[in-house]
Design a protein around this motif. Structure first.
Motif, PDB file in Angstrom:
ATOM      1  N   SER A   1      -0.817  11.624  14.064  1.00 39.61           N
ATOM      2  CA  SER A   1      -1.714  12.663  13.591  1.00 39.61           C
ATOM      3  C   SER A   1      -2.964  12.027  12.988  1.00 39.61           C
ATOM      4  CB  SER A   1      -1.014  13.550  12.568  1.00 39.61           C
ATOM      5  OG  SER A   1      -0.823  12.847  11.366  1.00 39.61           O
ATOM      6  N   THR A   2      -4.056  12.752  13.047  1.00 40.00           N
ATOM      7  CA  THR A   2      -5.314  12.209  12.531  1.00 40.00           C
ATOM      8  C   THR A   2      -5.410  12.411  11.021  1.00 40.00           C
ATOM      9  OG1 THR A   2      -6.460  14.296  12.935  1.00 40.00           O
ATOM     10  CG2 THR A   2      -6.512  12.671  14.713  1.00 40.00           C
ATOM     11  N   ALA A   3      -6.159  11.543  10.397  1.00 39.16           N
ATOM     12  CA  ALA A   3      -6.334  11.595   8.949  1.00 39.16           C
ATOM     13  C   ALA A   3      -7.240  12.760   8.562  1.00 39.16           C
ATOM     14  CB  ALA A   3      -6.932  10.280   8.456  1.00 39.16           C
ATOM     15  N   VAL A   4      -6.942  13.362   7.428  1.00 42.47           N
ATOM     16  CA  VAL A   4      -7.785  14.418   6.859  1.00 42.47           C
ATOM     17  C   VAL A   4      -9.058  13.766   6.335  1.00 42.47           C
ATOM     18  CG1 VAL A   4      -7.986  16.102   4.988  1.00 42.47           C
ATOM     19  CG2 VAL A   4      -5.848  15.894   6.235  1.00 42.47           C
ATOM     20  N   LYS A   5     -10.202  14.339   6.680  1.00 38.33           N
ATOM     21  CA  LYS A   5     -11.480  13.816   6.206  1.00 38.33           C
ATOM     22  C   LYS A   5     -11.836  14.504   4.890  1.00 38.33           C
ATOM     23  CE  LYS A   5     -13.345  12.728  10.745  1.00 38.33           C
ATOM     24  NZ  LYS A   5     -14.432  13.034  11.691  1.00 38.33           N
ATOM     25  N   LEU A   6     -11.906  13.696   3.832  1.00 37.29           N
ATOM     26  CA  LEU A   6     -12.144  14.194   2.488  1.00 37.29           C
ATOM     27  C   LEU A   6     -13.403  13.553   1.918  1.00 37.29           C
ATOM     28  CD1 LEU A   6     -11.281  15.641  -0.171  1.00 37.29           C
ATOM     29  CD2 LEU A   6      -9.795  13.692  -0.604  1.00 37.29           C
ATOM     30  N   PHE A   7     -14.363  14.386   1.566  1.00 37.28           N
ATOM     31  CA  PHE A   7     -15.603  13.925   0.954  1.00 37.28           C
ATOM     32  C   PHE A   7     -15.521  14.127  -0.555  1.00 37.28           C
ATOM     33  CE2 PHE A   7     -19.717  14.952  -0.892  1.00 37.28           C
ATOM     34  CZ  PHE A   7     -20.423  13.799  -0.594  1.00 37.28           C
ATOM     35  N   VAL A   8     -15.999  13.146  -1.313  1.00 36.49           N
ATOM     36  CA  VAL A   8     -16.034  13.242  -2.765  1.00 36.49           C
ATOM     37  C   VAL A   8     -17.474  13.053  -3.231  1.00 36.49           C
ATOM     38  CG1 VAL A   8     -15.178  12.296  -4.941  1.00 36.49           C
ATOM     39  CG2 VAL A   8     -13.712  12.253  -2.893  1.00 36.49           C
ATOM     40  N   ASP A   9     -17.990  14.047  -3.950  1.00 38.70           N
ATOM     41  CA  ASP A   9     -19.298  13.907  -4.571  1.00 38.70           C
ATOM     42  C   ASP A   9     -19.106  13.006  -5.787  1.00 38.70           C
ATOM     43  OD1 ASP A   9     -21.799  14.068  -5.699  1.00 38.70           O
ATOM     44  OD2 ASP A   9     -21.652  16.196  -6.248  1.00 38.70           O
ATOM     45  N   ALA A  10     -19.492  11.752  -5.640  1.00 36.47           N
ATOM     46  CA  ALA A  10     -19.270  10.742  -6.684  1.00 36.47           C
ATOM     47  C   ALA A  10     -20.574  10.375  -7.381  1.00 36.47           C
ATOM     48  CB  ALA A  10     -18.588   9.517  -6.074  1.00 36.47           C
ATOM     49  N   HIS A  11     -21.474  11.352  -7.518  1.00 31.97           N
ATOM     50  CA  HIS A  11     -22.767  11.081  -8.139  1.00 31.97           C
ATOM     51  C   HIS A  11     -22.654  10.621  -9.588  1.00 31.97           C
ATOM     52  CE1 HIS A  11     -22.284  15.135  -9.792  1.00 31.97           C
ATOM     53  NE2 HIS A  11     -23.156  14.753 -10.715  1.00 31.97           N
ATOM     54  N   VAL A  12     -21.502  10.842 -10.234  1.00 33.10           N
ATOM     55  CA  VAL A  12     -21.334  10.387 -11.620  1.00 33.10           C
ATOM     56  C   VAL A  12     -21.379   8.860 -11.718  1.00 33.10           C
ATOM     57  CG1 VAL A  12     -20.094  12.428 -12.410  1.00 33.10           C
ATOM     58  CG2 VAL A  12     -18.807  10.479 -11.550  1.00 33.10           C
ATOM     59  N   PHE A  13     -21.217   8.165 -10.603  1.00 37.41           N
ATOM     60  CA  PHE A  13     -21.314   6.705 -10.601  1.00 37.41           C
ATOM     61  C   PHE A  13     -22.775   6.242 -10.563  1.00 37.41           C
ATOM     62  CE2 PHE A  13     -16.989   7.462  -9.451  1.00 37.41           C
ATOM     63  CZ  PHE A  13     -16.296   6.409 -10.028  1.00 37.41           C
ATOM     64  N   ASP A  14     -23.711   7.183 -10.445  1.00 32.41           N
ATOM     65  CA  ASP A  14     -25.137   6.849 -10.433  1.00 32.41           C
ATOM     66  C   ASP A  14     -25.687   6.574 -11.821  1.00 32.41           C
ATOM     67  OD1 ASP A  14     -25.278   7.190  -7.678  1.00 32.41           O
ATOM     68  OD2 ASP A  14     -26.036   9.240  -7.808  1.00 32.41           O
ATOM     69  N   GLY A  15     -25.057   7.119 -12.837  1.00 31.29           N
ATOM     70  CA  GLY A  15     -25.603   7.020 -14.183  1.00 31.29           C
ATOM     71  C   GLY A  15     -24.677   6.288 -15.129  1.00 31.29           C
ATOM     72  N   PRO A  16     -24.893   6.519 -16.429  1.00 29.28           N
ATOM     73  CA  PRO A  16     -24.072   5.847 -17.433  1.00 29.28           C
ATOM     74  C   PRO A  16     -22.623   6.309 -17.354  1.00 29.28           C
ATOM     75  CG  PRO A  16     -25.468   7.501 -18.461  1.00 29.28           C
ATOM     76  CD  PRO A  16     -25.878   7.410 -17.021  1.00 29.28           C
ATOM     77  N   PHE A  17     -21.753   5.493 -17.916  1.00 27.83           N
ATOM     78  CA  PHE A  17     -20.330   5.797 -17.869  1.00 27.83           C
ATOM     79  C   PHE A  17     -20.035   7.137 -18.521  1.00 27.83           C
ATOM     80  CE2 PHE A  17     -16.071   5.984 -19.487  1.00 27.83           C
ATOM     81  CZ  PHE A  17     -15.343   5.656 -18.363  1.00 27.83           C
ATOM     82  N   GLN A  18     -19.112   7.895 -17.905  1.00 28.26           N
ATOM     83  CA  GLN A  18     -18.563   9.116 -18.491  1.00 28.26           C
ATOM     84  C   GLN A  18     -17.135   9.265 -17.992  1.00 28.26           C
ATOM     85  OE1 GLN A  18     -19.992  12.912 -16.633  1.00 28.26           O
ATOM     86  NE2 GLN A  18     -21.707  11.623 -15.982  1.00 28.26           N
ATOM     87  N   GLY A  19     -16.355  10.072 -18.683  1.00 27.23           N
ATOM     88  CA  GLY A  19     -14.939  10.226 -18.374  1.00 27.23           C
ATOM     89  C   GLY A  19     -14.653  10.673 -16.960  1.00 27.23           C
ATOM     90  N   THR A  20     -15.563  11.436 -16.385  1.00 32.63           N
ATOM     91  CA  THR A  20     -15.366  11.930 -15.015  1.00 32.63           C
ATOM     92  C   THR A  20     -15.249  10.772 -14.028  1.00 32.63           C
ATOM     93  OG1 THR A  20     -16.671  13.858 -15.632  1.00 32.63           O
ATOM     94  CG2 THR A  20     -16.275  13.537 -13.305  1.00 32.63           C
ATOM     95  N   ARG A  21     -15.919   9.681 -14.301  1.00 25.84           N
ATOM     96  CA  ARG A  21     -15.808   8.498 -13.428  1.00 25.84           C
ATOM     97  C   ARG A  21     -14.373   7.984 -13.403  1.00 25.84           C
ATOM     98  NH1 ARG A  21     -21.009   4.611 -14.263  1.00 25.84           N
ATOM     99  NH2 ARG A  21     -19.633   3.214 -13.128  1.00 25.84           N
TER     100      ARG A  21
END
Length: 176
Positions: A1-21
């Motif tokens: 079976s083919t893998a599920v394609k999952l996109f993650v908006d990881a824009h929190v890695f663009d700025g200063p550290f925060q818990g969401t990272r």
């Protein structure tokens, strides 16, 4: 079976550290090694992503702009189309254009619990965007039962729609 394609908006890695990272890194560092999932992580600063996700089944996608409007209005819907993404995961706010299944994590609605600490404009904007995003999500998550109850109370989301995924503490915090 083919893998599920999952996109993650990881824009929190663009700025200063925060818990969401920490939340995103914890979940997707594990899922990156699941052969049933093909991960696509999006950010403006993909160097930061590559430093945080060093191995696994991950493609890094650079946003054209660091602007939230550009990211949500153009970049992400285009990426979802181009890579035929099946699920897309967002923190708090998702795009208006919905061209796959959405996962939205709302960590808290603290601006409602401490209204004196936030402007009325901020509270109105966040309530509108968070509620719209929560309602669009096929999968809605939060990090605690306390946050679940707050989301239900302040955003009017049915409790059975909200899934709790507790934050975990990284092993490094136990090192001397």
């Amino acid at each position: 079976s083919t893998a599920v394609k999952l996109f993650v908006d990881a824009h929190v890695f663009d700025g200063p550290f925060q818990g969401t990272r920490t939340f995103i890194k914890g979940i997707y560092s594990v899922l990156a090694h699941n052969d049933k999932v093909k991960l696509f992580l999006g950010a403006y600063d993909i160097d930061s992503l590559e430093k945080n996700f060093t191995d696994g089944n991950i493609s890094f996608i650079k946003y054209k702009s660091s602007s939230a409007l550009s990211r949500l209005g153009y970049d992400i819907p285009s990426i979802i189309r181009r890579y035929e993404i099946e699920y897309a995961h967002f923190q708090y706010i998702c795009p208006v254009i919905k061209n796959c299944r959405f996962i939205v994590t709302t960590h808290d609605v603290i601006f409602n619990e401490y209204p004196a600490e936030f402007s009325k404009e901020y509270r109105l904007k966040k309530n509108l965007l968070y509620k719209m995003s929560a309602k669009k999500a096929e999968i809605l998550t939060t990090v605690s039962n306390y946050s679940k109850e707050s989301i239900e109370k302040y955003l009017g989301i049915e409790p059975q729609k909200i899934n709790v995924i507790p934050d975990a503490i990284d092993e490094i915090f136990f090192q001397p």
